[in-house]
Structures are given as structure tokens and as C-alpha cells.
Scaffold this motif. Structure first.
Motif, PDB file in Angstrom:
ATOM      1  N   MET A  78       9.835  -6.458   0.341  1.00 16.35           N
ATOM      2  CA  MET A  78       8.764  -5.472   0.525  1.00 16.35           C
ATOM      3  C   MET A  78       8.904  -4.328  -0.474  1.00 16.35           C
ATOM      4  O   MET A  78       7.905  -3.845  -1.033  1.00 16.35           O
ATOM      5  N   ILE A  79      10.137  -3.883  -0.724  1.00 19.00           N
ATOM      6  CA  ILE A  79      10.353  -2.781  -1.677  1.00 19.00           C
ATOM      7  C   ILE A  79       9.990  -3.220  -3.095  1.00 19.00           C
ATOM      8  O   ILE A  79       9.267  -2.519  -3.818  1.00 19.00           O
ATOM      9  N   THR A  81       8.107  -5.753  -4.067  1.00 18.25           N
ATOM     10  CA  THR A  81       6.672  -6.057  -4.202  1.00 18.25           C
ATOM     11  C   THR A  81       5.851  -4.774  -4.268  1.00 18.25           C
ATOM     12  O   THR A  81       4.887  -4.678  -5.036  1.00 18.25           O
ATOM     13  N   SER A  82       6.228  -3.780  -3.475  1.00 17.90           N
ATOM     14  CA  SER A  82       5.509  -2.506  -3.549  1.00 17.90           C
ATOM     15  C   SER A  82       5.705  -1.862  -4.913  1.00 17.90           C
ATOM     16  O   SER A  82       4.794  -1.189  -5.429  1.00 17.90           O
ATOM     17  N   SER A 209       3.477  -3.813   0.031  1.00 20.22           N
ATOM     18  CA  SER A 209       4.597  -4.251   0.865  1.00 20.22           C
ATOM     19  C   SER A 209       4.118  -5.203   1.958  1.00 20.22           C
ATOM     20  O   SER A 209       4.814  -6.171   2.294  1.00 20.22           O
TER      21      SER A 209
END
Length: 303
Positions: A78-79, A81-82, A209
Motif C-alpha cells: 500500500m505504501i 503503490t501510493s 493505496s
């Protein structure tokens, strides 16, 4: 008969969860910037590939057990991808926004950004498909003729929890209030001391994310990755957001589940090749009678 209906409902909820998680990103960005981020489906694909590499490293090089790897894969994916989403905003969209470029150019830029992610993946990693590693054993349950897995339940529960969390952020936090303020009047917001660029970055962090999380869940459910996996599902999630009323997170969430339900219903009654044709036809009929979507509000805009 009842078991078949419940089975199809569970399948629809699982498919709808993928669409809903991705559609939330579309609707967040549109709600704040009035920008249709057509690259969002490919950010979902990037999230799945990031999860693949992180999981492979943790399972093989680090030697972690599957459950421990999964605990680390989710936040790391998530980190990262963000970070991809924020980079896209910083490099592609922000310069155009500051120059006051016509929205048509921004839409074209978003389309090109999505193609760059797809073909960048193809150039760097090749066209061969990658098998996503299994991190947790998949357990099949059978209750009254209805079969489901622990992974299917996890996908559905995760989508619901994400929606509840996002609804809390948007309605109860200062960042959420600032996002809503920008959606109403982005020119007056800086006069109130709200850092508009920071709020826009937060919007991309949240949306990207969630797409990364959808990428993990999709890769665990259907463990074959390929560079164009985000194209069709991204378009479908966008349509789900439009049907729900793009710009409204309730609409994106329900639109995703509605699209999933229509697809599963079509497959249950007709040959699977009719799925996309009939699903899009049903959604087109809905938009014919409700052009702003289920929760949308009519606005006078042009692209």
C-alpha cells in the motif's frame, strides 16, 4: 435453489469488492480535482506486481513464514503503490494544473500515463505471466451446499472495512473536511489557509493505496499476473464509479457491488462470453434513466 442463490451472492460480493476498492480511488480523485484518473486501473496492476516482488523476497530471501510475509506485504504494498500514485500526480498532473491546462489535456495525459505504466511493465519485466506465491493456505468451507473460502470472506470483509474507514476519514477528520472543501470551491480553499497541494497528495495516497490493496487481494485470489491485467478491470471499476455517481464514495462502493452482481447474474444464466456485453448493457440502461448515477448530482461541466 436457495444454496445456488447464496453461492451467487457470495461470488458477486467478492467480484464487487475488487471493483469497489478500485472505484473508490476513481471517485476520490474526481471528487477533489474533477479529474478522471484513467491511469488508476494500471496503478492497481502496479500494486499487484509490487505485492508479487515483496512477497517473493520475504518468502524466499528473508525466509519468513507465509502469515508473517502477508502481514508485511499488505502495508508495504500500500505504501509503495501510493508512492507511485503520488509520483504520477507530481510529475504528470500537477504541472498541468498549475498552468491551468484545459481538462481535455489532463484526460489525455491520464490515458498516456496508464499506457506508460502498462508498456513500462512490459518492457522491464517481459510479457510472460508471473505466478503469485501463496502466503496463506486457502481453506474451503461447505455449509448447506454453499462453498466459500477464507480468502473470499477476507476480500469481502476488507472492502467493507476500507469503506467504513474512508467514510470516517472523509466525514470526521480535518483532511476529509479539506477534501470536501476543495471539491466545493478549490479557488477559495487556499484563502482559508488549507494547503491544497498537501490535500491533493493525501487524496492520491488514499486512492492509490486502496488500488494496491485490491491488487494484493486479486493476486491472492487469481494468482496469475500480466502487464495488461489492470486495463479491463480498471475500466469496469470506472464504470462502476460512474453508475454509482462518480465523486460520491457511497456510489463508488455500491456501484462496484452492483457491477459484480450483474456480471455474476449474467454468468449464472447465460454463457460466460455474454458477461461483459450484458453487464455493460444493463449499466448503460441504468445511466440512460439516471445519467448522474445513483448518488450523483447534476453539474454543468464540459471536457
Amino acid at each position: 435453489m436457495l444454496a445456488t442463490i447464496i453461492q451467487n451472492i457470495l461470488n458477486a460480493l467478492q467480484w464487487g469488492s475488487f471493483y469497489a476498492l478500485i472505484a473508490l480511488g476513481y471517485t476520490l480523485v474526481y471528487g477533489v480535482l474533477t479529474l478522471i484518473n484513467f491511469a488508476h486501473g494500471d496503478i492497481f496492476m502496479v500494486g499487484a506486481y509490487i505485492a508479487f516482488f515483496v512477497a517473493t523476497f520475504l518468502l524466499t530471501a528473508a525466509g519468513l513464514p507465509g502469515w508473517a510475509a502477508l502481514v508485511l506485504v499488505i502495508p508495504l504494498t500500500m505504501i509503495l503503490t501510493s508512492a507511485v500514485g503520488v509520483t504520477l500526480e507530481r510529475v504528470a498532473y500537477r504541472p498541468l494544473r498549475r498552468k491551468g491546462a484545459n481538462r481535455l489535456y489532463v484526460v489525455i495525459t491520464a490515458l498516456m500515463a496508464g499506457l506508460m505504466l502498462e508498456h513500462g511493465n512490459l518492457a522491464l519485466l517481459g510479457a510472460s505471466r508471473k505466478a503469485f506465491p501463496a502466503m496463506i493456505p486457502e481453506t474451503v468451507y461447505n455449509v448447506g451446499g454453499v462453498s466459500f473460502t477464507n480468502l473470499k470472506l477476507a476480500v469481502i470483509l476488507t472492502a467493507i472495512l476500507v469503506f467504513v474507514l474512508l467514510h470516517f476519514i472523509v466525514t470526521k477528520t480535518r483532511v476529509g473536511m479539506a477534501m470536501r472543501a476543495i471539491s466545493y470551491d478549490k479557488f477559495a480553499v487556499p484563502l482559508m489557509g488549507i494547503p491544497i497541494d498537501t490535500i491533493i497528495v493525501a487524496t492520491f495516497v488514499l486512492g492509490s493505496s486502496f488500488a494496491g490493496l485490491a491488487g494484493i487481494l486479486f493476486a491472492m485470489s487469481y494468482p496469475v499476473l500480466e502487464p495488461y491485467m489492470g486495463a479491463l478491470i480498471g475500466w469496469k471499476a470506472f464504470i462502476a464509479a460512474v453508475v454509482g455517481g462518480i465523486g460520491d464514495i457511497r456510489g463508488a462502493f455500491l456501484g462496484g457491488f452492483l457491477l459484480g452482481a450483474v456480471e455474476i447474474l449474467v454468468v449464472a444464466v447465460f454463457p460466460s462470453t455474454f458477461r461483459d456485453l450484458l453487464a455493460f448493457t444493463v449499466l448503460l440502461v441504468i445511466l440512460t434513466f439516471k445519467p448522474t448515477g445513483l448518488f450523483g448530482v447534476a453539474k454543468t461541466t464540459k471536457i
